[in-house]
Design an enzyme around this catalytic site. Structure first.
Site, PDB file in Angstrom:
ATOM      1  N   GLN A  76      13.083 -23.733 -15.222  1.00  0.00           N
ATOM      2  CA  GLN A  76      12.948 -24.642 -14.275  1.00  0.00           C
ATOM      3  C   GLN A  76      14.954 -23.867 -14.330  1.00  0.00           C
ATOM      4  O   GLN A  76      15.132 -23.907 -12.598  1.00  0.00           O
ATOM      5  CB  GLN A  76      13.175 -25.983 -14.493  1.00  0.00           C
ATOM      6  N   GLU A  94      42.051 -10.735  -8.151  1.00  0.00           N
ATOM      7  CA  GLU A  94      41.824 -11.419  -9.577  1.00  0.00           C
ATOM      8  C   GLU A  94      40.838 -12.406  -9.281  1.00  0.00           C
ATOM      9  O   GLU A  94      40.395 -12.213 -10.329  1.00  0.00           O
ATOM     10  CB  GLU A  94      43.562 -11.951  -9.528  1.00  0.00           C
ATOM     11  N   LYS A 148      16.703 -20.696 -11.940  1.00  0.00           N
ATOM     12  CA  LYS A 148      17.572 -20.498 -10.707  1.00  0.00           C
ATOM     13  C   LYS A 148      19.111 -20.703 -10.225  1.00  0.00           C
ATOM     14  O   LYS A 148      19.889 -20.027 -10.069  1.00  0.00           O
ATOM     15  CB  LYS A 148      17.323 -20.976 -10.010  1.00  0.00           C
ATOM     16  N   SER A 165      53.785 -17.191  -3.186  1.00  0.00           N
ATOM     17  CA  SER A 165      53.726 -18.772  -3.402  1.00  0.00           C
ATOM     18  C   SER A 165      54.631 -19.937  -2.824  1.00  0.00           C
ATOM     19  O   SER A 165      55.271 -19.555  -2.054  1.00  0.00           O
ATOM     20  CB  SER A 165      54.725 -18.216  -4.720  1.00  0.00           C
ATOM     21  N   ASN A 206       2.987 -23.279 -11.604  1.00  0.00           N
ATOM     22  CA  ASN A 206       3.575 -22.442 -12.387  1.00  0.00           C
ATOM     23  C   ASN A 206       3.496 -20.632 -12.025  1.00  0.00           C
ATOM     24  O   ASN A 206       4.538 -19.974 -11.754  1.00  0.00           O
ATOM     25  CB  ASN A 206       2.810 -22.537 -13.792  1.00  0.00           C
ATOM     26  N   THR A 257      44.744   7.599 -19.991  1.00  0.00           N
ATOM     27  CA  THR A 257      44.360   6.866 -20.575  1.00  0.00           C
ATOM     28  C   THR A 257      45.205   6.150 -21.156  1.00  0.00           C
ATOM     29  O   THR A 257      46.239   6.459 -21.192  1.00  0.00           O
ATOM     30  CB  THR A 257      43.091   8.527 -21.737  1.00  0.00           C
ATOM     31  N   HIS A 258      44.463   5.226 -22.372  1.00  0.00           N
ATOM     32  CA  HIS A 258      45.171   3.638 -22.673  1.00  0.00           C
ATOM     33  C   HIS A 258      46.302   3.570 -22.131  1.00  0.00           C
ATOM     34  O   HIS A 258      47.133   2.948 -22.111  1.00  0.00           O
ATOM     35  CB  HIS A 258      45.813   3.867 -24.192  1.00  0.00           C
ATOM     36  N   ASN A 261      50.502 -11.727  -3.739  1.00  0.00           N
ATOM     37  CA  ASN A 261      49.699 -11.315  -5.189  1.00  0.00           C
ATOM     38  C   ASN A 261      48.508 -11.865  -4.016  1.00  0.00           C
ATOM     39  O   ASN A 261      48.394 -11.684  -3.230  1.00  0.00           O
ATOM     40  CB  ASN A 261      49.617 -13.095  -5.209  1.00  0.00           C
ATOM     41  N   SER A 285      15.286 -31.429  -9.204  1.00  0.00           N
ATOM     42  CA  SER A 285      15.156 -29.471  -8.649  1.00  0.00           C
ATOM     43  C   SER A 285      15.830 -29.040  -8.035  1.00  0.00           C
ATOM     44  O   SER A 285      16.254 -28.130  -7.436  1.00  0.00           O
ATOM     45  CB  SER A 285      14.942 -28.189 -10.084  1.00  0.00           C
ATOM     46  N   LYS A 312      57.230 -14.026  -2.710  1.00  0.00           N
ATOM     47  CA  LYS A 312      55.775 -13.268  -3.173  1.00  0.00           C
ATOM     48  C   LYS A 312      54.501 -12.698  -2.560  1.00  0.00           C
ATOM     49  O   LYS A 312      54.263 -13.405  -1.611  1.00  0.00           O
ATOM     50  CB  LYS A 312      55.328 -14.582  -3.951  1.00  0.00           C
TER      51      LYS A 312
HETATM   52  N1  ARG Z   1      10.417 -26.689 -10.329  1.00  0.00           N
HETATM   53  C1  ARG Z   1       9.563 -26.135 -11.695  1.00  0.00           C
HETATM   54  C2  ARG Z   1      10.299 -24.823 -12.142  1.00  0.00           C
HETATM   55  O1  ARG Z   1      11.628 -24.750 -10.962  1.00  0.00           O
HETATM   56  C3  ARG Z   1       7.826 -25.517 -10.693  1.00  0.00           C
HETATM   57  C4  ARG Z   1       6.998 -25.242 -12.066  1.00  0.00           C
HETATM   58  C5  ARG Z   1       6.543 -27.297 -12.525  1.00  0.00           C
HETATM   59  N2  ARG Z   1       5.531 -26.916 -13.059  1.00  0.00           N
HETATM   60  C6  ARG Z   1       5.403 -27.873 -13.892  1.00  0.00           C
HETATM   61  N3  ARG Z   1       4.404 -27.469 -14.654  1.00  0.00           N
HETATM   62  N4  ARG Z   1       5.901 -29.186 -14.158  1.00  0.00           N
HETATM   63  O2  ARG Z   1       9.781 -24.828 -13.090  1.00  0.00           O
END
Ligand code: ARG
Length: 468
Positions: free
Chosen positions: A329, A297, A332, A284, A117, A162-163, A292, A30, A290
């Site tokens: 995980q 948008e 994010k 365009s 964790n 309105t509408h 735009n 990750s 144009k």
């Molecule tokens: N990269 C993991 C996350 O974002 C970190 C925690 C991982 N914990 C584990 N016991 N594998 O959740």
């Protein structure tokens, strides 16, 4: 060491005889995304090391080595000299392994009583609080631009819809201040979300807490948290704060999208209510004429990501048993995307609004269409003691009559009007002119220019008082 032993992750591989397979390794890494947390991760580790020293787990020498190492890593990352290794999974283990390289044995004590964790939950909370502050600043800047435009146009007559049908006259200032209200609520929702973010999970360790004498209160103080979590199992498995923020950001997303929709409509040649500055438009490749409104948008379209991200997060968390699960995980990517979109589009919308030039004449002209003062005529009859329902019906008939003549009600003469009600006299003319009736909506929250002006100065004061 055999080749297989080498492949085992040095930070958790004690019980393993084989390393993770290539696909599993790249699938689970990750770091590409969570490396964004590097600064808070290092900040968290420095504070944690200080607390470990207080708990006599680290010596003063260990602490000094760890701090020096972490600061070195910080500058390596900032200078783009740090090598991120996806085989080390995430930001936490990348930093920890580099720390072992730099600081040696002392670094191996840093993870005492800590788990990734509680570490990731802490990092994420710190990170999100900082990002919220950035977003609060961009909201305030945008609101200031909106309020300034409203101030310049506080009495500019335009149709209210309105509408999407012409309904009653309003002022452009009043319309713009409606956008300002939406953003004021967004601002306060972010402040609320921050309150629940401001709780430190660190010290919860993997799920059950820690046996070491970690002063969690002091640790929280060092990291700038207001509170500490009260249940270690909840602390490592809770992602409500991500859901809540994603939800606030999706409400911001739909607000931006609605504002942009209006800007797009107003900038069309059919409406011709405003001209956008060149810097937020594109041309365009085939039609030379144009111009735009692409930025508006793209904000309107991009806002769908904030909704998709919220849905992604809700479905990610649904059904997860306590406590930590690796599924989490994935949180994010969703929330970072919503944050990036919100911050960029709030800043971009400010540029759009600063540069827009309202076409005052066209807005005014449209106030003489659509039987725009029909409600005022009904109000007139009410003031002459006719019950409103009856007045509504009388005016409905007048409107129908005017339309058969292809006229607006203010173009009818008194004689024609009187046929519908004897109560109608000369003084009716001021009820039919949008430029006059507008002044009558002068209760708090109404569109009378004097009220709009008051709201503008109130908002200016409130915005000036904001720290972010
Ligand atoms: N990269 C993991 C996350 O974002 C970190 C925690 C991982 N914990 C584990 N016991 N594998 O959740």
């Amino acid at each position: 060491m055999t080749k297989k032993e080498k492949e085992v992750n040095p930070l958790w591989g004690g019980r393993f005889t084989k390393g993770t397979g290539d696909l599993a390794q790249s699938f689970s890494a990750s770091v590409d995304i969570d490396k964004n947390l590097f600064e808070v991760d290092i900040k968290g580790s420095i504070a944690y090391a200080e607390i470990l020293k207080a708990a006599k787990i680290l010596t003063a020498k260990d602490l000094a080595k760890i701090k020096k190492g972490l600061n070195k890593i910080l500058s390596e990352i900032e200078q783009d000299k740090f090598t991120w290794d996806p085989r080390l999974e995430d930001v936490h283990m990348n930093i920890e392994s580099r720390l072992v390289e730099i600081s040696g044995a002392a670094a191996k004590k840093l993870h005492t009583g800590r788990s990734r964790n509680d570490q990731v939950a802490t990092d994420l909370r710190l990170f999100l609080m900082e990002r919220i502050d950035e977003i609060l600043k961009t909201i305030t800047a945008l609101q200031k631009s909106i309020v300034n435009q409203a101030d310049k146009n506080f009495d500019v007559l335009m149709p209210g819809f309105t509408h999407l049908q012409i309904a009653q006259p309003v002022t452009l200032g009043h319309h713009l201040m409606a956008w300002n209200e939406m953003l004021t609520r967004d601002y306060s929702r972010l402040i609320d979300a921050k309150k629940r973010l401001n709780v430190m999970p660190l010290g919860s360790a993997a799920l059950s807490g820690t046996r070491f004498n970690i002063d969690r209160e002091l640790l929280a103080k060092k990291l700038g948290f207001n509170e500490i979590s009260r249940n270690s199992m909840d602390a490592v498995s809770d992602r409500d704060f991500v859901l809540e923020l994603a939800s606030v950001l999706s409400i911001i997303g739909i607000h931006l999208s609605r504002v942009c929709e209006e800007i797009i409509i107003w900038a069309s040649s059919q409406y011709d209510y405003l001209e956008l500055s060149d810097e937020v438009c594109t041309g365009s490749s085939i039609m030379p004429q144009k111009k735009n409104p692409d930025m508006a948008e793209l904000i309107r379209g991009g806002a769908s990501k904030t909704i998709a991200n919220l849905m992604g997060l809700l479905s990610l968390m649904k059904n997860l048993p306590l406590t930590y699960n690796r599924d989490m995980q994935e949180d994010k990517a969703y929330i970072f995307d919503s944050l990036d979109f919100s911050e960029n589009s709030l800043a971009l919308l400010k540029i759009v609004i600063d540069g827009m030039k309202p076409n005052i004449e066209k807005m005014k002209q449209d106030c003489f269409k659509g039987q725009i003062t029909a409600t005022d005529l009904a109000d007139y009859l009410v003031e002459k003691n006719m019950p409103f329902r009856q007045a509504h019906s009388v005016v409905g008939k007048i409107v129908a009559f005017a339309e058969t003549k292809n006229k607006q009600i203010f173009e009818l003469d008194l004689k024609e009007l009187k046929k519908f009600s004897k109560l109608i006299e000369d003084d009716v003319s001021s009820y039919l002119d949008p430029a006059i009736t507008i002044n009558s909506r002068n209760q708090i929250g109404g569109t009378a220019p004097s009220q709009v002006k008051k709201e503008i100065s109130l908002s200016k004061k409130l915005l000036a008082k904001r720290k972010l």
